[in-house]
Scaffold this active site. Structure first.
Site, PDB file in Angstrom:
ATOM      1  N   TRP A 112       3.449   1.526   0.998  1.00  0.00           N
ATOM      2  CA  TRP A 112       2.407   0.825   1.565  1.00  0.00           C
ATOM      3  C   TRP A 112       0.923   0.898   0.699  1.00  0.00           C
ATOM      4  O   TRP A 112       0.353   0.087   0.835  1.00  0.00           O
ATOM      5  CB  TRP A 112       2.420   1.602   2.952  1.00  0.00           C
ATOM      6  CG  TRP A 112       3.491   1.149   3.976  1.00  0.00           C
ATOM      7  CD1 TRP A 112       4.338   2.059   4.120  1.00  0.00           C
ATOM      8  CD2 TRP A 112       3.697  -0.178   4.148  1.00  0.00           C
ATOM      9  NE1 TRP A 112       5.540   1.287   4.988  1.00  0.00           N
ATOM     10  CE2 TRP A 112       5.161  -0.073   5.086  1.00  0.00           C
ATOM     11  CE3 TRP A 112       3.184  -1.493   3.993  1.00  0.00           C
ATOM     12  CZ2 TRP A 112       5.605  -1.153   5.546  1.00  0.00           C
ATOM     13  CZ3 TRP A 112       4.118  -2.428   4.724  1.00  0.00           C
ATOM     14  CH2 TRP A 112       4.984  -2.464   5.509  1.00  0.00           C
ATOM     15  N   ASP A 190      -5.006   4.889   5.112  1.00  0.00           N
ATOM     16  CA  ASP A 190      -3.962   4.499   6.174  1.00  0.00           C
ATOM     17  C   ASP A 190      -3.403   5.417   6.924  1.00  0.00           C
ATOM     18  O   ASP A 190      -2.690   6.270   6.112  1.00  0.00           O
ATOM     19  CB  ASP A 190      -3.267   3.285   5.338  1.00  0.00           C
ATOM     20  CG  ASP A 190      -1.974   2.827   6.040  1.00  0.00           C
ATOM     21  OD1 ASP A 190      -1.998   3.412   7.427  1.00  0.00           O
ATOM     22  OD2 ASP A 190      -1.391   1.982   5.573  1.00  0.00           O
ATOM     23  N   LYS A 214       3.756   3.276  15.567  1.00  0.00           N
ATOM     24  CA  LYS A 214       4.480   4.511  15.261  1.00  0.00           C
ATOM     25  C   LYS A 214       4.280   5.594  16.335  1.00  0.00           C
ATOM     26  O   LYS A 214       5.016   6.213  16.898  1.00  0.00           O
ATOM     27  CB  LYS A 214       3.779   4.996  13.929  1.00  0.00           C
ATOM     28  CG  LYS A 214       3.849   3.941  12.885  1.00  0.00           C
ATOM     29  CD  LYS A 214       5.443   3.427  12.209  1.00  0.00           C
ATOM     30  CE  LYS A 214       4.899   2.443  11.228  1.00  0.00           C
ATOM     31  NZ  LYS A 214       6.218   1.878  10.607  1.00  0.00           N
TER      32      LYS A 214
END
Length: 382
Positions: A112, A190, A214
């Protein structure tokens, strides 16, 4: 913290998906009970986002989120759509500034953060993106290189990192070297796959963002925490006008309602925030539970005499996403059998990300300790 789900045959189901992830059963039950009549015979999904009822939901959701993370008053909380991937675009557009000599620094520790760096290079130019370190390039996936291998710019516009790499199972936790970043340089983080899993000192960051699917709620909503001074015009990238829906200021000026927000996901996030506050007792208690779950699984892997192995260096092993291999390697007969028998016993979504394979068990907040115990009992039996 029970989360008992059953299939059509009555068999208990444990969902170890990396996302959209497991949600607390009590939250789903509340949402189900209120589905047809949240207020005066209306479903929440039918209410105008401009109604006083929904404005109250939004205000309560933000207030609970602020309490959980002890967010300072000089930070804005923004609700948007597009997931964390949209934030990969928003970070450089809102923070790179007009000085083309200034770099933006990216710490690449997995899939990511790599995608975020690639998007920044696409939008503001490769010459402005400095890769502080890259586990991808240095063959260090599953580990973080020593600090003397890091290469910061002299005066970057910002520093970006991903606190928990969902695919590779690498998590900084409390090991990020804040002392190496100059005080005037904003840190952009993030936290999509570990936000609300443990207390965080928000004041150390310029921007924190997280996709909800999540630990916070359903897919379709992203929460961003932005220090107010970073909304000033001089931080904006001047290469082209910023689309309104990619501009932090647009969301801030309109209280996250520049356009119709994802009302139902916001409502679900609010229920989860209340669950964390009232049922769990806050993030310190949640962190202790998460540590217990992760320790149970990792100790089972370590005590298997090599039958199971984790490819992540111990200091950076994620508490949220635990990748491991079964004897014989990725894609082997034992791995296939492991996944098949686990599913037969009600444990689903244990296959690793398609880009890396193997096994991955995601232990988000809503996964109960007894669910992890079921998994490790099966691992020992297998």
């Amino acid at each position: 913290m029970q989360n008992t789900r059953v299939d059509s045959t009555g068999k208990r189901i444990l969902n170890f998906s990396a996302g959209p992830g497991l949600m607390p059963q009590s939250v789903l039950e509340t949402a189900a009970a209120e589905m047809l009549n949240f207020s005066q015979g209306h479903s929440l999904m039918e209410l105008s986002h401009r109604s006083g009822v929904f404005e109250g939901v939004l205000a309560e959701t933000e207030a609970a989120f602020r309490r959980l993370l002890s967010i300072p008053s000089n930070y804005k909380v923004l609700f948007s759509q597009g997931g964390a991937t949209t934030q990969f675009s928003m970070a450089p557009l809102n923070l790179a500034g007009s000085d083309k000599a200034k770099k933006v620094d990216y710490i690449v520790t997995g899939a990511w953060s790599s995608k975020a760096a690639e998007e920044a290079a696409r939008l503001i130019g490769k010459d402005r993106v400095n890769t502080v370190l890259s586990t991808k390039k240095s063959n260090h996936n599953g580990d973080i290189p020593q600090l003397n291998d890091w290469s910061f710019s002299k005066d970057p516009a910002y520093v970006f990192y991903c606190d928990n790499e969902t695919v590779h199972g690498v998590e900084f936790k409390d090991k990020f070297p804040f002392h190496l970043v100059p005080a005037n340089v904003p840190i952009v983080c993030d936290m999509s796959s570990n936000i609300l899993s443990t207390p965080v000192d928000v004041s150390k960051f310029g921007v924190i963002f997280a996709g909800a699917q999540k630990n916070m709620g359903p897919a379709g909503i992203t929460v961003t925490i932005v220090r107010e001074d970073l909304l000033a015009p001089q931080y904006k990238y001047s290469g082209s006008p910023i689309p309104l829906l990619l501009d932090f200021n647009s969301y801030s000026a309109h209280d996250s309602m520049l356009n119709t927000p994802p009302t139902f996901p916001i409502y679900i996030c609010g229920l989860i925030f209340k669950w964390l506050e009232k049922d769990i007792g806050g993030l310190s208690q949640m962190a202790a539970i998460n540590a217990q779950k992760a320790d149970l699984l990792y100790s089972t892997i370590e005590s298997s005499n090599g039958f199971y192995s984790c490819p992540v260096a111990k200091p950076y092993r994620s508490r949220m996403n635990v990748p491991f291999l079964v004897k014989g390697g990725k894609g082997g007969a034992l791995e296939t059998l492991f996944l098949k028998e686990a599913e037969e016993k009600g444990m689903i979504q244990l296959a690793g990300h398609r880009s890396v394979g193997g096994i991955r068990a995601s232990l988000y907040n809503a996964m109960p300790l007894d669910g992890v115990q079921v998994l490790v009992d099966f691992m020992k039996e297998f």
